[in-house]
Design a protein around this motif. Structure first.
Motif, mmCIF file in Angstrom:
data_model
loop_
_atom_site.group_PDB
_atom_site.id
_atom_site.type_symbol
_atom_site.label_atom_id
_atom_site.label_comp_id
_atom_site.label_asym_id
_atom_site.label_seq_id
_atom_site.Cartn_x
_atom_site.Cartn_y
_atom_site.Cartn_z
ATOM 1 N N HIS A 435 0.834 -1.214 0.000
ATOM 2 C CA HIS A 435 0.000 0.000 0.000
ATOM 3 C C HIS A 435 0.860 1.252 0.000
ATOM 4 C CE1 HIS A 435 -3.155 2.816 0.821
ATOM 5 N NE2 HIS A 435 -2.644 3.149 1.990
ATOM 6 N N ALA A 446 -5.325 4.656 -2.333
ATOM 7 C CA ALA A 446 -6.042 3.385 -2.173
ATOM 8 C C ALA A 446 -6.304 2.785 -3.552
ATOM 9 C CB ALA A 446 -7.337 3.602 -1.409
ATOM 10 N N GLN A 495 -10.258 0.559 -0.124
ATOM 11 C CA GLN A 495 -9.553 -0.683 0.240
ATOM 12 C C GLN A 495 -8.735 -0.499 1.510
ATOM 13 O OE1 GLN A 495 -7.235 -0.210 -3.098
ATOM 14 N NE2 GLN A 495 -8.530 -1.327 -4.552
ATOM 15 N N SER A 496 -8.142 0.679 1.668
ATOM 16 C CA SER A 496 -7.358 1.014 2.855
ATOM 17 C C SER A 496 -8.052 2.156 3.586
ATOM 18 C CB SER A 496 -5.931 1.413 2.480
ATOM 19 O OG SER A 496 -5.250 0.328 1.861
ATOM 20 N N SER A 498 -8.234 5.600 5.682
ATOM 21 C CA SER A 498 -7.507 6.852 5.893
ATOM 22 C C SER A 498 -7.803 7.412 7.275
ATOM 23 C CB SER A 498 -7.908 7.869 4.830
ATOM 24 O OG SER A 498 -7.346 9.135 5.106
ATOM 25 N N TRP A 504 -2.608 6.651 6.817
ATOM 26 C CA TRP A 504 -3.452 5.487 6.567
ATOM 27 C C TRP A 504 -3.357 4.582 7.787
ATOM 28 C CZ3 TRP A 504 -6.519 5.314 2.300
ATOM 29 C CH2 TRP A 504 -6.198 6.167 1.233
ATOM 30 N N ARG A 506 -5.202 1.609 8.151
ATOM 31 C CA ARG A 506 -5.276 0.200 7.750
ATOM 32 C C ARG A 506 -4.835 0.099 6.304
ATOM 33 N NH1 ARG A 506 -8.845 -2.344 4.926
ATOM 34 N NH2 ARG A 506 -10.474 -0.756 5.217
ATOM 35 N N HIS A 507 -3.922 -0.846 6.026
ATOM 36 C CA HIS A 507 -3.344 -0.973 4.698
ATOM 37 C C HIS A 507 -3.836 -2.257 4.031
ATOM 38 C CE1 HIS A 507 0.462 1.416 6.146
ATOM 39 N NE2 HIS A 507 -0.679 2.018 6.441
ATOM 40 N N ALA A 508 -4.396 -2.137 2.842
ATOM 41 C CA ALA A 508 -4.716 -3.323 2.058
ATOM 42 C C ALA A 508 -3.418 -4.041 1.687
ATOM 43 C CB ALA A 508 -5.471 -2.931 0.794
ATOM 44 N N ARG A 509 -3.451 -5.355 1.760
ATOM 45 C CA ARG A 509 -2.282 -6.168 1.393
ATOM 46 C C ARG A 509 -2.551 -6.846 0.050
ATOM 47 N NH1 ARG A 509 -1.793 -9.890 6.592
ATOM 48 N NH2 ARG A 509 -4.035 -9.992 6.072
ATOM 49 N N HIS A 532 -6.059 -8.664 -3.517
ATOM 50 C CA HIS A 532 -5.801 -7.932 -2.276
ATOM 51 C C HIS A 532 -6.897 -8.254 -1.266
ATOM 52 C CE1 HIS A 532 -8.948 -4.786 -2.263
ATOM 53 N NE2 HIS A 532 -8.853 -4.804 -3.580
ATOM 54 N N GLY A 534 -8.231 -5.980 1.006
ATOM 55 C CA GLY A 534 -8.675 -4.716 1.597
ATOM 56 C C GLY A 534 -10.133 -4.673 1.991
#
Length: 656
Positions: A435, A446, A495-496, A498, A504, A506-509, A532, A534
Motif C-alpha cells: 500500500h 487506495a 480498500q485502505s 484513511s 493510513w 489500515r493498509h490493504a495487502r 488484495h 482490503g
C-alpha cells in the motif's frame, strides 16, 4: 485544515516507542530554544572552493541555455506560476503571502505557527515553494551562462530580503525540515553559479547574516530530523541539503560532524527508502524522481569536496536510475502512481525541459547507459553541471561489483509493479504492490490492483493524479480514493482506511499471483494476476492480459465474498480522450501528432454504466496534470452487485 485530537491519537498509534521517545526529545528541545535560541559561532576567513571546473558552462547545450535564459527573463519581469496560481509580484515578493487565498502567514516562534491550518496561514505549499529559492538557482544559472549582472543582482537582493524577513526560528519557513534542506541545496548552487560575480563574497562569505542563516539551518536539521514513520522523502531532502552545505560551506566548528552525520544518514535512508529493484518504496513516482535528484546532487557535492562516499550510496542511485529507465513509456513518461506535488531537488533549467529525460541523461553521464535504455533526445542544463562534479561510476575504484539488467525489466516483484508493453507503443502498468511506505504510508493512494494504460504516450486509462494536499479535504479524499482509480470498489469503502491527509490506519495487502510480461513484446500475450484483502468480507482478484496480435487488453475482475456487496468499477480516461458510451460499449477517440486514433472499450454487461465528467458533488471525472491543477475528464462508472463469486470482464481494443 486543523488536526483534531482524534487525528493525534491515530497518528500516535502508528509510532513505535523509539519514535515516540525521539519526538518527546524534540518537544523539549523546541521549548528550550524558544527562550534561548542557539547562538551561531563567529567565522573568520571563510572561503568557497567548491566551484565548477573550467569549461563546464561551455558544455551546456545551446538550446537548453536558451530555454533557461528565457525563464530567467520571465522571473526578472516578476512572473512565475506555482501549482496553477500565477504570480506577478516576484520582483519584490512578500515571503509570507499566499496568492491563492490572499492570506499572510502569522509571525511568531516557528513551532507555534499552525502551518496545517489554511484559515490561519493560507495554502502552505504556495508560501513554502517560493522560499525553496529554486527560482534563484535559475537566475544564478542565467548569470553563469551570460555574465549579465542583472541576474546576480536580483539574486542578491532577494536573498538579503529573505534573510532579513525570516530570522532564525521565526515564522513559517522554519517549521519543516524538507524546506530547510532544499533551501540549503539551493544556496550552495547559487553561490557556485555566482562565483564569477564580483559581489558574491560580500553576499556569502563576508556577510554575517548569511553565515548565521547557513549555520542555523544546519543546526536545525541536526536537531530535528524526520523520525520513524515520517522518515520518507523528507529525510532524504534534509540529509542531502545538510550534507551539501557541510561540504560546500565548510566554515563552522561543527561542519565536519554535520557532514559525517548527514552522510551516514543519507546512506542509511537511501537504502531504507529504496527497494532492491531500484524503485522508491513510497510507490509515488514523483518522489522517486525527487529522491534521485537529491541523491545525485549530494553525490556530486561529495565528489567536488573529495569526501569519500559509501559504495552503497552510488549503488542505490545506480539502481534507481536503471529502474526509472525501465518503467518509462516510449515518450519517457513514468507511471502516475501515488502522490505528486511537483517537488524538485535542484532546478537550473527553463520551462519545457523534460524532467525524466534530464534524470536519465545525468544517469548516463554518471553511471553509463545500458543498451536497452530508451533514447534521450532532449537537452538540459543540470546534467553537464552535475556531471562536471560527480565522478563517473565506472572510474570509481571503490565501485562494488554489480550486475545490471541485461534486458529491460518489466516485473518488479518487491514493489509489485508490472509493466506490459505491446505493439503501437501500448504501455500498461499493473499495481500489485504494498500500500505504501512505513506505518503511515503518507503518500499512498487506495489504488490496489489499479491499471494505467497509454497508447504512444497518451493516457487512455489514466491515473487521475493528486491535485492537492491541504485545505480541500473533499478533493484530497477523492484523488486518494479507490473510486478515484481504475480499480473496483465494494460497499462504498476504500480498500485502505484513511486517518488523515497523510495517514493510513489500515493498509490493504496485495500479492501478485502471476506475472509474465514478456509475451506481448514477443508477439504473443502478456499476463498478470493479483489480489488484495482490503475488503473485510471479500477478496478482489484481477487478471490482465495484453494480446499483441489483437492489440487488445483484457481485464477480468473477480469478487469472492460471503455476502452480497455493492460494486462500483471505475475507468478514468485521460483528458485527451473523447468517449461515446452506448450501453456497455464506449468508443474512444483522440489525436496524436495530427493523426486520429481510436479504441473500443467493452465494459461488463452485468453492471449499469454511466459517463461522468467534471462533477463536484461528489467529485468524479477529473484529471490533475500537476499539483494544484485539475481539469475535467471522463470517468466511466459501472454499478451493480456481487453475490458470492462474480466475474466482470472488460476489453480495451485498439484500432490499428
Amino acid at each position: 485544515m486543523t488536526m483534531s485530537a482524534g487525528w493525534y491519537l491515530r497518528r500516535l498509534s502508528r509510532m513505535g516507542p523509539r519514535e515516540v521517545g525521539g519526538r518527546v526529545g524534540d518537544t523539549v528541545r523546541r521549548r528550550r530554544w524558544r527562550s534561548a535560541r542557539p547562538v551561531a559561532p563567529g567565522v573568520s576567513a571563510a572561503r568557497f572552493t567548491a566551484v565548477l571546473p573550467a569549461g563546464t558552462i561551455a558544455a551546456v547545450p545551446p538550446d537548453a541555455a536558451k530555454r533557461l535564459v528565457a525563464e530567467a527573463d520571465r522571473l526578472l519581469d516578476g512572473h512565475v506560476e506555482y501549482f496553477g496560481v500565477p504570480r506577478d509580484d516576484l520582483a519584490d515578493p512578500n515571503w509570507w503571502y499566499d496568492p491563492k487565498t490572499g492570506r499572510r502567514a502569522p509571525w511568531g516562534y516557528a513551532f507555534d505557527v499552525p502551518y496545517r491550518d489554511e484559515e490561519a496561514v493560507g495554502d502552505i505549499k504556495q508560501i513554502w515553494e517560493l522560499s525553496r529559492h529554486q527560482y534563484l538557482t535559475v537566475l544564478a544559472a542565467a548569470y553563469a551562462l551570460t555574465e549579465d549582472e542583472r541576474y546576480a543582482e536580483r539574486v542578491a537582493a532577494h536573498l538579503r530580503s529573505w534573510w532579513a524577513a525570516n530570522a532564525p526560528l521565526r515564522g513559517v519557513h522554519w517549521t519543516s525540515g524538507i524546506e530547510l534542506g532544499i533551501r540549503l541545496l539551493s544556496w550552495v548552487w547559487i553561490r557556485r553559479l555566482l562565483d564569477g560575480w564580483p559581489g558574491v563574497t560580500a553576499l556569502f562569505e563576508d556577510n554575517p547574516v548569511a553565515l548565521r542563516q547557513i549555520w542555523h539551518h544546519q543546526r536545525w536539521l541536526a536537531a530535528f530530523p524526520s523520525r520513524g514513520s515520517s522518515a520518507n522523502n523528507h529525510v532524504i531532502a534534509e540529509t542531502a541539503g545538510q550534507f551539501a552545505a557541510a561540504c560546500a560551506f565548510d566554515w563552522f566548528p561543527e561542519s565536519a560532524r554535520w557532514r559525517a552525520e548527514a552522510l551516514r544518514s543519507l546512506d542509511r535512508q537511501l537504502k531504507a527508502n529504496t527497494f532492491g529493484s531500484g524503485l522508491n518504496r513510497e510507490l509515488a513516482t514523483e518522489y522517486h524522481g525527487l529522491v534521485l535528484e537529491l541523491g545525485l546532487a549530494a553525490l556530486a557535492e561529495a565528489d567536488a569536496a573529495g569526501v569519500p562516499v559509501p559504495a552503497t550510496v552510488r549503488l542505490v542511485l545506480l539502481r534507481m536510475t536503471d529502474a526509472l529507465a525501465a518503467v518509462v513509456d516510449n515518450r519517457l513518461r513514468p507511471p502516475r502512481q501515488g502522490d505528486s506535488d511537483d517537488g524538485h531537488g535542484l532546478v537550473v533549467d527553463g520551462a519545457g525541459t523534460d524532467r525524466w529525460g534530464s534524470l536519465l541523461a545525468t544517469g548516463d553521464a554518471v553511471f553509463g547507459r545500458l543498451d536497452w535504455w530508451p533514447e534521450v533526445t532532449g537537452t538540459d542544463v543540470r546534467t553537464p553541471l552535475l556531471a562536471a562534479l560527480a565522478r563517473p561510476y565506472a572510474k570509481d575504484g571503490g565501485a562494488p561489483a554489480v550486475t545490471r539488467p541485461a534486458s529491460r525489466p518489466a516485473h518488479f516483484s518487491d514493489a509489485g509493479m508490472t509493466i506490459l508493453r505491446g505493439p503501437e507503443h501500448i504501455w500498461a502498468r499493473c499495481d500489485g504492490g504494498p500500500h505504501g511506505f512505513l506505518s503511515i504510508a503518507a503518500h499512498a493512494h487506495a489504488d490496489a490492483l489499479s491499471v494505467e494504460v497509454r497508447h504512444d504516450g497518451v493516457d487512455v486509462l489514466a491515473d487521475p493524479g493528486t491535485y492537492c494536499y491541504h485545505g480541500q479535504p473533499e478533493w484530497r479524499r477523492y484523488f486518494r480514493s479507490t473510486i478515484g482509480h481504475n480499480t473496483l470498489e465494494l460497499d462504498g469503502a476504500d480498500q485502505s482506511a484513511s486517518g488523515g491527509p497523510f495517514l493510513w490506519t489500515r493498509h490493504a495487502r496485495s500479492r501478485v499471483l502471476a506475472a509474465d510480461p514478456s509475451g506481448a513484446s514477443a508477439g504473443g500475450t502478456a499476463r498478470w494476476c493479483a489480489e488484495h484483502d482490503g475488503y473485510q468480507h471479500a477478496v478482489h482478484r484481477r487478471q490482465v492480459e495484453l494480446s499483441a496480435p489483437r492489440q487488445e487488453l483484457t481485464v477480468v475482475d473477480e469478487v469472492r465474498g460471503d455476502r452480497p456487496a455493492a460494486v462500483r468499477l471505475a475507468f478514468h480516461l485521460g483528458p485527451a480522450i473523447t468517449a461515446d458510451l452506448v450501453g456497455n460499449r464506449a468508443r474512444l477517440t483522440w489525436a496524436r501528432d495530427g493523426e486520429d486514433r481510436s479504441a473500443e472499450l467493452d465494459l461488463p454487461g452485468e453492471l449499469s454504466w454511466q459517463a461522468h465528467r467534471g462533477t463536484s458533488e461528489p467529485p468524479l471525472g477529473w484529471y490533475s496534470p500537476g499539483f494544484g491543477r485539475k481539469e475535467p475528464a471522463t470517468t466511466l462508472l459501472g454499478t451493480g452487485f456481487a453475490d458470492g463469486t462474480r466475474e466482470f470482464t472488460t476489453v480495451l481494443r485498439f484500432h490499428g
